[in-house]
Design a protein around this motif. Sequence first.
Motif, PDB file in Angstrom:
ATOM      1  N   TYR A 144       0.856  -0.925  -0.117  1.00  0.00           N
ATOM      2  CA  TYR A 144       0.064   0.105  -0.128  1.00  0.00           C
ATOM      3  C   TYR A 144       0.765   1.265  -0.052  1.00  0.00           C
ATOM      4  CZ  TYR A 144      -3.942  -3.063   1.151  1.00  0.00           C
ATOM      5  OH  TYR A 144      -4.824  -4.207   1.164  1.00  0.00           O
ATOM      6  N   SER A 145       0.395   2.427  -0.818  1.00  0.00           N
ATOM      7  CA  SER A 145       0.885   3.497  -0.670  1.00  0.00           C
ATOM      8  C   SER A 145       0.026   4.540  -0.958  1.00  0.00           C
ATOM      9  CB  SER A 145       2.272   3.391  -1.862  1.00  0.00           C
ATOM     10  OG  SER A 145       1.808   3.436  -2.927  1.00  0.00           O
ATOM     11  N   LEU A 146       0.433   5.871  -0.828  1.00  0.00           N
ATOM     12  CA  LEU A 146      -0.476   7.037  -1.069  1.00  0.00           C
ATOM     13  C   LEU A 146      -0.309   7.268  -2.570  1.00  0.00           C
ATOM     14  CD1 LEU A 146       0.254   9.615   1.622  1.00  0.00           C
ATOM     15  CD2 LEU A 146      -1.472   7.666   1.537  1.00  0.00           C
ATOM     16  N   THR A 147      -1.602   7.630  -2.960  1.00  0.00           N
ATOM     17  CA  THR A 147      -1.654   8.335  -4.435  1.00  0.00           C
ATOM     18  C   THR A 147      -1.100   9.700  -4.419  1.00  0.00           C
ATOM     19  OG1 THR A 147      -3.938   9.058  -4.326  1.00  0.00           O
ATOM     20  CG2 THR A 147      -3.669   6.609  -5.228  1.00  0.00           C
ATOM     21  N   PRO A 148      -1.096  10.279  -5.532  1.00  0.00           N
ATOM     22  CA  PRO A 148      -0.855  11.790  -5.531  1.00  0.00           C
ATOM     23  C   PRO A 148      -1.931  12.516  -4.834  1.00  0.00           C
ATOM     24  CG  PRO A 148      -0.438  11.145  -7.654  1.00  0.00           C
ATOM     25  CD  PRO A 148      -0.894   9.851  -6.825  1.00  0.00           C
ATOM     26  N   LEU A 149      -3.480  12.295  -5.017  1.00  0.00           N
ATOM     27  CA  LEU A 149      -4.202  12.635  -4.398  1.00  0.00           C
ATOM     28  C   LEU A 149      -4.245  12.560  -2.908  1.00  0.00           C
ATOM     29  CD1 LEU A 149      -7.056  14.115  -4.928  1.00  0.00           C
ATOM     30  CD2 LEU A 149      -8.249  12.057  -4.996  1.00  0.00           C
ATOM     31  N   GLY A 150      -3.663  11.244  -2.207  1.00  0.00           N
ATOM     32  CA  GLY A 150      -3.728  11.054  -0.893  1.00  0.00           C
ATOM     33  C   GLY A 150      -2.519  11.813  -0.368  1.00  0.00           C
ATOM     34  N   GLU A 151      -1.504  12.186  -1.256  1.00  0.00           N
ATOM     35  CA  GLU A 151      -0.441  13.065  -0.673  1.00  0.00           C
ATOM     36  C   GLU A 151      -0.772  14.214  -0.625  1.00  0.00           C
ATOM     37  OE1 GLU A 151       2.752  12.308  -3.271  1.00  0.00           O
ATOM     38  OE2 GLU A 151       3.401  10.470  -2.680  1.00  0.00           O
ATOM     39  N   SER A 152      -1.543  14.821  -1.348  1.00  0.00           N
ATOM     40  CA  SER A 152      -2.301  16.045  -1.194  1.00  0.00           C
ATOM     41  C   SER A 152      -3.253  16.346  -0.018  1.00  0.00           C
ATOM     42  CB  SER A 152      -3.092  16.519  -2.455  1.00  0.00           C
ATOM     43  OG  SER A 152      -4.225  16.045  -2.549  1.00  0.00           O
ATOM     44  N   LEU A 153      -3.391  15.439   0.794  1.00  0.00           N
ATOM     45  CA  LEU A 153      -4.262  15.483   2.201  1.00  0.00           C
ATOM     46  C   LEU A 153      -2.908  15.990   3.186  1.00  0.00           C
ATOM     47  CD1 LEU A 153      -7.062  13.197   2.291  1.00  0.00           C
ATOM     48  CD2 LEU A 153      -6.765  15.625   2.634  1.00  0.00           C
TER      49      LEU A 153
END
Lengths: 124, 124
Positions: free
Chosen positions: B86-95
Amino acid sequence: MIAENYKNYSLVDDCPVRNVLDRVGDKWSILIISILGECGTLRFNELNNLIGNISQKMLTVTLKTLEADGLVDRKMYPQIPPKVEYSLTPLGESLLPFIESLTHWAKENMPAILVSRAKYKSNN
Amino acid sequence: MIAENYKNYSLVDDCPVRNVLDRVGDKWSILIISILGECGTLRFNELNNLIGNISQKMLTVTLKTLEADGLVDRKMYPQIPPKVEYSLTPLGESLLPFIESLTHWAKENMPAILVSRAKYKSNN
DNA sequence: CGGTATCCGCACGGATACTG
DNA sequence: CAGTATCCGTGCGGATACCG
């Protein structure tokens, strides 16, 4: 080390971040803070009418919790019929920027989230 | 007009802000996003061990929801025994910036909140 | 290893009736 | 007007057992 802010806190009362999120995450707090941030000072029934679909119980409970946490100020005028005014404390106002930016993020990225959900759904 | 972002949305699915808060406000999402933000990529049991007190069910459910919303990426290696990363997507990272600043606010203001709660309690 | 399936307790929040 | 008191349904999340 962001995660260190959450780990090793067995109880909610021990963890500052969980404590804040438990307020932010409940059903009405953010909306009430937002409205008070806009309008400045409102009476109980003004809040009730502005929100519209909140139950009287939850408005009371949420306001009490916010007051207890020092985010909302409650001014009672001892008269009949009674008059009570609610407003944000400085601490409550200091939350407004976060709410605004989170609101902005949410509106900005909601379409992408909806697309992702639809895609995920069709793949299962 | 912050409150306009909440009002007139009868259903949760209609309101972007409530949609985001329902994720942010649940018990595990923020912690998982934070940890993935720090560590980059983790396997299921690595997450499980890092968090420690999460049930397997809630880890699965939360990861699936985050994946469905496009905040977390899931890579499955079809081998035995299986391996899932599991890893963050760019959208997740933007949070992440929001989480960091909220975390900072929470740690900064927790003492004031605790004082306020104690004062409120003793007055009733 | 990375999940599902199932059962269950409890807290959140709504509806309604009543009150100073 | 601004609450309280009470009852109640639903859903979140934990515990446990099982599976490919």
